[in-house]
Design an enzyme around this catalytic site. Structure first.
Site, PDB file in Angstrom:
ATOM      1  N   HIS A   1       0.856  -1.183   0.000  1.00 43.54           N
ATOM      2  CA  HIS A   1       0.000   0.000   0.000  1.00 43.54           C
ATOM      3  C   HIS A   1       0.896   1.239   0.000  1.00 43.54           C
ATOM      4  CE1 HIS A   1      -3.318   2.680   0.851  1.00 43.54           C
ATOM      5  NE2 HIS A   1      -2.579   3.220   1.785  1.00 43.54           N
TER       6      HIS A   1
ATOM      7  N   ASP B   1       0.890   5.171  -0.323  1.00 43.68           N
ATOM      8  CA  ASP B   1       0.134   6.416  -0.379  1.00 43.68           C
ATOM      9  C   ASP B   1       0.730   7.319  -1.462  1.00 43.68           C
ATOM     10  OD1 ASP B   1      -1.812   6.046   1.680  1.00 43.68           O
ATOM     11  OD2 ASP B   1      -0.216   6.257   3.151  1.00 43.68           O
TER      12      ASP B   1
ATOM     13  N   ASP C   1      -7.513   1.710   2.490  1.00 41.63           N
ATOM     14  CA  ASP C   1      -7.151   2.722   3.489  1.00 41.63           C
ATOM     15  C   ASP C   1      -8.028   3.960   3.450  1.00 41.63           C
ATOM     16  OD1 ASP C   1      -5.540   3.755   5.578  1.00 41.63           O
ATOM     17  OD2 ASP C   1      -4.249   4.798   4.169  1.00 41.63           O
TER      18      ASP C   1
END
Length: 1010
Positions: free
Chosen positions: A263, A265, A375
């Site tokens: 993951h 960002d 998320d």
């Protein structure tokens, strides 16, 4: 027995730590290392490879904050190592605290070919297996000294490291060991055997037979290890464990689909430019791991991140494309970025899927049926319809497990949106999107899974994100041992689509959750970084206008349609809707650049709009003027999406002095403003109805302390309401033209408001300018209304969602701060009030029953204006901000929709010689709102119109194209492809189409141009 178990666990921990793990690399030799530090921003790879270097040794500090250093690493494999496996261990100065959020590197060969990434728990580079001896090693490492913003040991404290301009130049890291090492695969496998069994042993019942089988086997294995000759005795220890590792899982074992993942960002505690490199490092790692591990499957979402490496690291992208074609590297999610879903407007949310899915189709021939948002901070109730319209049908997220009040009752369920669309949804019970295959995680997933007895499967996104480098070879090795192991869930590598297909097949009728998926945390992201949010809102509406007018000019005047410019600008705006940019939870650098980007976007879009209006209005040489209206509702005689000869601009009701205050009266609404600059009456003259609760005042600014328990930019905790100050002191109150000017000062801040009443509308306009210089404060704008409402409406994508005003249950209490788009609306039967805005999202609504007088109900709506958190940006929101709100007494829900558009889409006045410009598209039903008018993306010249029913009722509308010959309209998906099972809308002659809509239904029409 109990003492034996504890002794084995303690013994295992120490022997692994002090003897067995160090024996993975039993022989080492140092590499020669040289360094060059780029003087500013990162340089092209070719420049880094050829830059002059100087020697550096282990233990030397390096790397200013956000700097880039290039290490040249050279050496020779000892001849004595011939026939053995050799790899380099390259420690840039990694800290053990976390697998990411610190320095990272990407290894290149001298010709610029990428090898793999370097990360805290993934610092090896294979040299050979086996080596011949004498091989020359020569690599270059592009190393990023991104500061560890939690390096002080206390997470999420105010820091000046969040922007290069304030971060200073002190070295951030100390170079660790850079060595060639023999890799003992037997010892490495022994470590994984012992870790898997030790972790499983710790999770099994204390009195269970399986636990004691493992205890005894581990004890025997440790006995078999000669601590003075680990490498020579490792296989004997493995032999002692073979039996317990071979015991198969029970048939009823929970099944976990492991998906390799990192993951990343798209911006957060690093700027956008650094995400480009994070993605390159991680994908280089993962393509290398895919080559080594035939069972491994890796998934990466966010089309933007693929586009970045395509542009900036084409060598890495070539490896990605090959792995995708092999079916091992899976483009997931089908969105441009993993966006926030609460705040993006209707069209923006749709375009996240349009641009994401189209990229994956064009680049890889892949179409996603799953949406991947692990998320994101909660999910708006309009999203299921958008997912379905994009051709997807499944949703994955994990974040709802972070809720602090109520435990969500399902892990696999059907989610129903405001229009009735349903999406099969899964929350991984492993409760992390960075699973490491640790035994505690696997056991937690099995225990936690709420669908036991009716379903057996869950998903585990596996790998370190945000600079951790993705899935490691150790995770893959653990998963292999857990594939069929007694006492554990059964783990298999699978692509997301494989998981969803199997999960849906075994659970065809899951429970249904209706309405928004509200995250009971991170509520302050609806308010933090107000200028970022204003930039987003303005950009969304400018894009709508630019497409509308460019389309009209192309059809009516033959003007060129700016396909490339609009595509690029949409992608820029969509990128900034990422779930740590638009929510205001990134470092100062990110938001500084966002403000600059939004200004450039606005300037460019204004240019596109102006050029289109000039093409429609004539040469502009005369004194005549046209007024263009972009709103999807006609008003003041101006057709929506058209233009007429200009009349007077924006007349307002005059201001009358009365006592110590002022009165505004336009024959429809009478507004009284007292000597404090507060609205004490907003009287609906036609209805004979007062809006403001007795004895109270609206337009009331309220200031609260704001120091949440953690996550400063993200959270606001309910106890902020315990203390508050009404800002009623006035430094200036006077008439200014047709408005009342109110000025206040408090703390280090200043507020100026202009209150005006249009001559022909039943609304009070409130323009607020705040020069904000507070710290850890929360500013609200309150409207206590004399309305008894058990629920209220907040605009969301393609409609509105209702929320209760009461707190009967913990679920209702937890929604003490919520999201709206352009309006909130509350009503009693036959009469309501709307509060519209041009840039705010956060709000709260409360109710109370008055104890005296009429014993009526006061329902208070408060718009959230500003916050002042100190992490990750210690200067959050400092400076000047502008807000526009409109209070509309007597408003029905349709009026609320109209006022929301009015606040965000001003009329445009253009000098020209043309006659009136009729709208390109007309819709004969006010409740049906047009959200986009554009030319088809395939450049066929076809007209595309997207519209939706906005009132929450059934609707029937005739959609008519004017000024060109149109073929029969088709219903399409968001990617403008015909819907095979939808049929065609009813034809109404002259290219018109009749569309029947269920409540809040959104449809896309494609009108071929003859």
């Amino acid at each position: 027995m109990h003492d034996d178990r504890q002794l084995v666990e303690a013994r295992l921990d120490r022997v692994l730590r002090e003897r067995i793990r160090p024996a993975i690399h039993p022989e080492t030799t140092p590499l020669d290392v040289e360094i060059w530090s780029a003087p500013g921003e990162p340089v092209p790879v070719a420049e880094g490879l050829s830059a002059p270097t100087r020697p550096i040794t282990a233990g030397t500090p390096w790397g200013s904050p956000w700097g880039t250093s290039w290490f040249k690493v050279t050496g020779t494999v000892p001849a004595a190592w011939a026939g053995r496996t050799v790899e380099a261990v390259l420690d840039l100065g990694f800290t053990p605290r976390s697998p990411g959020f610190q320095c990272e590197g990407l290894v290149y060969r001298p010709d610029g070919t990428p090898v793999k990434g370097l990360h805290p728990r993934n610092s090896y580079v294979r040299v050979g297996a086996p080596v011949a001896g004498g091989e020359q090693v020569h690599w270059h490492v592009e190393a990023a000294s991104n500061p560890d913003l939690d390096a002080g040991g206390v997470p999420f404290q105010p820091t000046r490291l969040g922007d290069r301009s304030t971060a200073g130049d002190a070295p951030q890291y100390v170079l660790g060991r850079l060595e060639l090492a023999v890799f003992d695969e037997t010892v490495w496998n022994l470590v994984l055997d012992l870790e898997v069994l030790g972790e499983l042993m710790a999770e099994l019942p204390v009195d269970g037979a399986r636990r004691w089988e493992i205890v005894r086997a581990v004890g025997r294995a440790l006995d078999a290890v000669d601590l003075g000759d680990v490498n020579g005795t490792a296989q004997a220890a493995r032999d002692e464990l073979a039996g317990v590792l071979a015991a198969p899982a029970v048939p009823a074992a929970h099944r976990i689909s492991a998906v390799g993942h990192a993951h990343i960002d798209s911006a957060w505690l690093w700027p956008l430019r650094e995400t480009v490199r994070k993605v390159a490092r991680t994908t280089a790692n993962m393509t290398a791991l895919l080559e080594d591990e035939p069972d491994f499957v890796y998934a990466m979402s966010q089309a933007q991140q693929y586009a970045w490496i395509k542009e900036h690291r084409p060598e890495v992208y070539a490896r990605v494309k090959k792995a995708v074609s092999d079916g091992r590297f899976v483009p997931a999610g089908g969105m441009w970025v993993e966006s926030d879903t609460n705040m993006p407007g209707s069209e923006a949310m749709a375009r996240q899927f349009v641009h994401g899915k189209r990229f994956f189709l064009d680049e890889f021939g892949v179409e996603n049926e799953e949406v991947w948002l692990p998320d994101t901070f909660g999910f708006a109730a309009g999203l299921p319809q958008i997912i379905k319209a994009a051709g997807a049908k499944w949703l994955l997220t994990q974040k709802i497990s972070w809720s602090r009040v109520n435990v969500f009752p399902h892990h696999t369920f059907t989610w129903e949106g405001i229009d009735g669309s349903r999406v099969f949804t899964h929350f991984p019970p492993v409760d992390t999107y960075n699973c490491s295959m640790d035994g505690r995680e696997i056991a937690h997933a099995a225990r936690n899974f709420k669908e036991k007895g009716v379903a057996t499967r869950s998903l585990a996104p596996t790998g370190y994100g945000d600079g951790g480098g993705g899935t490691t070879r150790e995770m893959v090795a653990k998963a292999a041992r857990l594939r069929n192991l007694e006492g554990s869930a059964a783990v298999t590598w699978e692509a997301p689509a494989e998981f969803f297909a199997k999960a849906e097949a075994e659970y065809p009728d899951p429970p249904v959750w209706v309405g928004e998926l509200y995250l009971e945390l991170h509520r302050a992201t609806l308010t933090s970084q107000a200028q970022t949010k204003r930039g987003n809102r303005r950009s969304e509406h400018l894009l709508y206008e630019a497409e509308l007018w460019a389309t009209t000019a192309a059809v009516r005047a033959g003007a060129p349609y700016p396909y490339e410019d609009l595509d690029r600008l949409w992608k820029t705006v969509l990128l900034h809707q990422f779930h740590d940019i638009l929510p205001g939870s990134s470092i100062a650098w990110v938001h500084r650049e966002a403000r600059q980007t939004y200004a450039r976007v606005a300037e460019e879009l204004e240019g596109i709009i102006a050029a289109a209006l000039r093409a429609l209005g004539g040469d502009g040489s005369g004194a005549a003027e046209l007024v263009f209206n972009s709103a999807p509702h006609g008003r003041r005689g101006v057709p929506a999406g058209g233009a007429v000869a200009a009349g007077p601009a924006g007349a307002a009701a005059p201001v009358a002095r009365e006592g110590g205050g002022y009165v505004l009266d336009n024959g429809q609404l009478r507004v009284e403003i007292d000597g404090r600059g507060l609205v004490v009456s907003a009287y609906d003259l036609a209805a004979g109805r007062e809006s403001i609760a007795p004895g109270q005042a609206a337009n009331l600014l309220q200031l609260h302390p704001d120091f949440p328990n953690q996550w400063d930019a993200w959270d606001v905790d309910v106890f902020y309401r315990n203390v508050g100050t009404d800002l009623t002191d006035v430094t200036d109150l006077r008439a200014e033209g047709d408005a009342v000017r109110v000025e206040r000062a408090f703390g280090g801040s200043r507020v100026v408001q202009l209150l005006s009443l249009p001559a022909d509308a039943k609304r009070l306009d409130i323009d607020t300018e705040v020069d904000w210089h507070e710290t850890e404060k929360f500013l609200k704008l309150a409207f206590p209304l004399d309305v008894k409402a058990d629920r209220y409406a907040s605009e969301t994508q393609f409609g509105h969602v209702h929320r209760p005003t009461h707190q009967n249950t913990s679920w209702e209490w937890a929604k003490f701060e919520a999201c709206n788009h352009r309006f909130v609306h509350l009503d009693e039967p036959g009469w309501g009030v709307a509060l519209a805005n041009d840039s705010t999202y956060g709000h709260d609504v409360t109710r109370s029953v008055r104890t005296g007088g009429d014993r009526g109900t006061t329902t208070t709506v408060r718009a959230s204006l500003l916050r002042a958190p100190r992490f990750p940006d210690p200067e959050t929101d400092q400076g000047v901000h502008r807000f526009r709100h409109a209070l509309a007494p007597g408003a029905a829900i349709g009026d609320a929709v109209r006022e929301g558009f009015r606040a965000n889409l001003p009329e445009r006045r253009v000098a020209g010689t043309a006659a009136d410009v009729a709208p390109l598209v007309t819709v004969d039903e006010d409740a049906v709102v047009v959200s986009a008018v554009k030319l088809a993306d395939d450049r066929s010249g076809d007209l595309v119109v997207r519209l939706y029913e906005s009132n929450g009722a059934r609707g029937r509308a005739t959609v008519r194209a004017d000024g060109f010959a149109a073929g029969r309209a088709e219903l399409t998906d968001l990617l403008e492809r015909p819907l095979a099972d939808a049929g065609r809308p009813e034809a109404a002659g002259d290219g018109a189409a009749v569309v029947a809509l269920r409540p809040f239904q959104m449809v896309t029409l494609r009108l071929p141009r003859a």
